[in-house]
Design a protein around this motif. Structure first.
Motif, PDB file in Angstrom:
ATOM      1  N   SER A 109       0.827  -1.212   0.000  1.00  0.00           N
ATOM      2  CA  SER A 109       0.000   0.000   0.000  1.00  0.00           C
ATOM      3  C   SER A 109       0.859   1.259   0.000  1.00  0.00           C
ATOM      4  O   SER A 109       0.455   2.293  -0.547  1.00  0.00           O
ATOM      5  N   THR A 124      -4.941   0.515   4.575  1.00  0.00           N
ATOM      6  CA  THR A 124      -4.264  -0.175   5.658  1.00  0.00           C
ATOM      7  C   THR A 124      -2.975  -0.792   5.135  1.00  0.00           C
ATOM      8  O   THR A 124      -2.734  -0.844   3.921  1.00  0.00           O
ATOM      9  N   THR A 125      -2.159  -1.257   6.052  1.00  0.00           N
ATOM     10  CA  THR A 125      -0.897  -1.904   5.725  1.00  0.00           C
ATOM     11  C   THR A 125      -0.435  -2.643   6.981  1.00  0.00           C
ATOM     12  O   THR A 125      -1.189  -2.759   7.950  1.00  0.00           O
ATOM     13  N   TRP A 127       0.915  -3.253  10.516  1.00  0.00           N
ATOM     14  CA  TRP A 127       0.692  -2.347  11.654  1.00  0.00           C
ATOM     15  C   TRP A 127       1.905  -1.480  11.969  1.00  0.00           C
ATOM     16  O   TRP A 127       1.762  -0.342  12.410  1.00  0.00           O
ATOM     17  N   ARG A 130       1.769   1.528   9.514  1.00  0.00           N
ATOM     18  CA  ARG A 130       0.457   2.103   9.207  1.00  0.00           C
ATOM     19  C   ARG A 130       0.478   3.628   9.169  1.00  0.00           C
ATOM     20  O   ARG A 130      -0.103   4.246   8.280  1.00  0.00           O
ATOM     21  N   ASP A 131       1.154   4.253  10.125  1.00  0.00           N
ATOM     22  CA  ASP A 131       1.147   5.719  10.171  1.00  0.00           C
ATOM     23  C   ASP A 131       1.849   6.351   8.971  1.00  0.00           C
ATOM     24  O   ASP A 131       1.593   7.512   8.645  1.00  0.00           O
ATOM     25  N   LEU A 133       1.297   5.771   6.010  1.00  0.00           N
ATOM     26  CA  LEU A 133       0.317   6.027   4.959  1.00  0.00           C
ATOM     27  C   LEU A 133      -0.079   7.501   4.895  1.00  0.00           C
ATOM     28  O   LEU A 133      -0.419   8.017   3.831  1.00  0.00           O
ATOM     29  N   ARG A 134      -0.026   8.177   6.033  1.00  0.00           N
ATOM     30  CA  ARG A 134      -0.382   9.607   6.060  1.00  0.00           C
ATOM     31  C   ARG A 134       0.566  10.424   5.184  1.00  0.00           C
ATOM     32  O   ARG A 134       0.183  11.476   4.657  1.00  0.00           O
ATOM     33  N   PRO A 140      -5.135   6.161   7.389  1.00  0.00           N
ATOM     34  CA  PRO A 140      -4.883   4.811   7.901  1.00  0.00           C
ATOM     35  C   PRO A 140      -6.061   4.274   8.718  1.00  0.00           C
ATOM     36  O   PRO A 140      -6.663   5.003   9.509  1.00  0.00           O
ATOM     37  N   THR A 142      -7.428   0.568  10.921  1.00  0.00           N
ATOM     38  CA  THR A 142      -7.002  -0.687  11.525  1.00  0.00           C
ATOM     39  C   THR A 142      -7.994  -1.780  11.138  1.00  0.00           C
ATOM     40  O   THR A 142      -8.926  -2.103  11.875  1.00  0.00           O
TER      41      THR A 142
END
Length: 229
Positions: A109, A124-125, A127, A130-131, A133-134, A140, A142
């Motif tokens: 992602s 998502t990606t 864990w 994940r942040d 992605l911003r 993001p 969960t």
């Protein structure tokens, strides 16, 4: 017309990110021959992964220009290096214009994000990332997988199998999806039970992610700075 589902190969990917959902989709193609599954890469040479095995494409990017679906796997340092691979990103952008499904597993992602496909979308990606992605304008979430229009992203590694079974149910019907699930005997029972997200997450993961970013983007300091700022 045959609907081509293209899985992407690039150096340093995580094999299960690709092979798990590929096995599911190949099962669908066995039951429903209107689907065809291919594995695409920059050329037909075997590709190093982040394990001891190598994977070989069936087609090149130039040979697959209008797939029905494209699935991008994740990886460790290799996935971060892919964020700066303009030939890969350009191909993904091109096929995403006409593909009915643009999917990813784990860190794949982030590659979709680098290609400009996640801006304003929930995604998502894994864990641990994940942040990040911003940094690509995504929102993001969960979840094991999340859909937004043609884009579907799955969380870490094994979540790709869940996402693929969901797609089979959507494309070929629930009975076909159940048939594929039985074919691969996908009925997880981890010997230690499920993950306790309140206590099982290692505290040392952030330095490991940082190290993978630094290794993968060693030749691209501007992109590294963007992801770590």
């Amino acid at each position: 017309m045959t609907k081509t589902i293209a899985f992407v190969l690039y150096p340093g990917l995580t094999p299960l990110d690709l092979v798990g959902p590929l096995q599911v989709m190949a099962g669908m193609a066995t039951v429903d021959p209107s689907f065809d599954v291919v594995v695409v890469g920059s050329d037909l040479a075997p590709v190093e992964t982040d394990t001891l095995v190598k994977l070989t494409p069936t087609h090149t990017f130039d040979q697959v220009t209008e797939p029905f679906a494209v699935i991008v796997p994740g990886g460790t340092a290799g996935a971060f290096a892919a964020l700066a691979d303009e030939s890969l990103l350009s191909w993904i952008r091109h096929v995403a214009r006409t593909a009915e499904i643009v999917g990813s597993v784990c860190g794949g992602s982030l590659i979709l994000g680098a290609a400009g496909l996640l801006h304003g979308r929930p995604a998502t990606t894994h864990w641990a990332s994940r942040d990040l992605l911003r940094k690509f304008g995504a929102m993001p979430v969960t979840e094991r997988w999340v859909e937004d229009g043609p884009v579907i992203t799955a969380a870490g590694v094994s979540a790709g199998i869940d996402m693929a079974l969901h797609l089979v149910a959507r494309l070929a019907g629930e009975q076909v999806a159940r048939t594929v699930q039985v074919m691969i005997e996908y009925d997880p029972e981890p010997p230690l039970g499920g993950i306790d997200w309140n206590s099982d997450v290692p505290e040392a993961i952030e330095p490991q992610v940082q190290a993978m970013m630094e290794l993968g983007l060693a030749d691209h300091p501007e992109l590294l700075a963007r992801l770590t700022s």
